[in-house]
Write an enzyme that holds these catalytic residues in place. Structure first.
Site, PDB file in Angstrom:
ATOM      1  N   GLY A  51       0.903  -1.176  -0.068  1.00  0.00           N
ATOM      2  CA  GLY A  51       0.016  -0.149   0.187  1.00  0.00           C
ATOM      3  C   GLY A  51       0.726   1.346   0.024  1.00  0.00           C
ATOM      4  O   GLY A  51       0.394   2.351  -0.325  1.00  0.00           O
ATOM      5  N   SER A  52       2.203   1.187   0.494  1.00  0.00           N
ATOM      6  CA  SER A  52       2.750   2.399   0.634  1.00  0.00           C
ATOM      7  C   SER A  52       3.242   3.001  -0.805  1.00  0.00           C
ATOM      8  O   SER A  52       3.907   2.231  -1.736  1.00  0.00           O
ATOM      9  CB  SER A  52       4.046   2.007   1.244  1.00  0.00           C
ATOM     10  OG  SER A  52       5.260   2.674   0.896  1.00  0.00           O
ATOM     11  N   ALA A  53       3.044   4.405  -0.995  1.00  0.00           N
ATOM     12  CA  ALA A  53       3.268   5.039  -2.254  1.00  0.00           C
ATOM     13  C   ALA A  53       4.661   4.973  -2.618  1.00  0.00           C
ATOM     14  O   ALA A  53       5.128   4.733  -3.710  1.00  0.00           O
ATOM     15  CB  ALA A  53       2.750   6.420  -2.108  1.00  0.00           C
TER      16      ALA A  53
END
Ligand SMILES: N[C@@H](CCC(=O)N[C@@H](CS)C(=O)NCC(=O)O)C(=O)O
Length: 207
Positions: A8-10
């Site tokens: 999920g981490s950009a």
């Protein structure tokens, strides 16, 4: 090469897209921040700043997503993603620093206290996000990609951020240049499907 990450981490998504663009094979190592795995000595020995993404290439460890993206581009010789011409490179760098210090920062300032500390929404911080997105919209005036007419690492980094805004329900239609660029990136950034899968994970935090 190992990549410590969460889908999920950009910033992790930006590194994964860059790896796809340069043809780098990453050995993905899921690190569960919610379970505090980043604070364990096994990881802080590798990265005392305990952030993901962290790349490990032999005995070399590197973090800060944009630095990692540039490292991969240089290592794999995909110069077109980070042009050598000083002016062209300077614009790419400006966009990368804008992403890190302004666009992504304003997103974190507004959403993360709500998502991870149950804080109330702060309208001033929302306005700061709108200002940042407005600036990006201005940068894109008359420009196909974030730093000119061809795709660079700036697009990869920025599209990871903008897709997080989108996932959070931020209305991008108010920013026509951004919206047009975003649609273009979805079909032209290598590995965008990896980003989309990560965005789908990120969306779950908003439920
Ligand atoms: N500017 C950094 C931001 C990295 C970052 O903040 N990562 C978060 C996850 S998205 C993290 O690892 N947080 C854990 C911590 O700060 O201890 C980058 O672009 O790599």
């Amino acid at each position: 090469m190992d990549l410590y990450y969460m889908p999920g981490s950009a910033p992790c998504r930006a590194v994964q897209m860059t790896a796809a663009a340069v043809g780098a094979d990453l050995n993905l190592k899921f690190l569960n921040l919610m379970a505090g795995e980043h604070m364990k000595p096994e990881f802080t020995k590798i990265n005392p700043q305990h952030v993901i993404p962290t790349l490990v290439d032999g005995d070399f460890a590197l973090w800060e997503s944009r630095a990692v993206c540039v490292y991969l581009i240089e290592k794999f010789g995909k110069e077109e993603l980070f042009p050598k011409c000083p002016k062209a490179r300077a614009v790419v760098n400006q966009r990368l620093y804008f992403d890190m210090g302004t666009l992504y920062q304003k997103f974190s300032d507004y959403y993360y206290p709500q998502l991870f500390a149950k804080a109330p929404a702060d309208p001033e911080k929302f306005k700061a996000m709108e200002t940042a997105m407005g600036l990006f919209n201005t940068f894109l005036e008359g420009s196909k990609y974030a730093a000119g007419d061809s795709l660079t690492v700036a697009d990869i980094s920025l599209v990871a951020t903008v897709s997080s805004y989108d996932a959070a329900g931020f209305d991008l239609t108010k920013y026509p240049n951004v919206n047009k660029w975003y649609q273009l990136c979805k079909s032209t950034v290598p590995g965008y499907d990896i980003n989309q899968a990560g965005v789908d994970e990120f969306k779950k935090f908003f439920n």
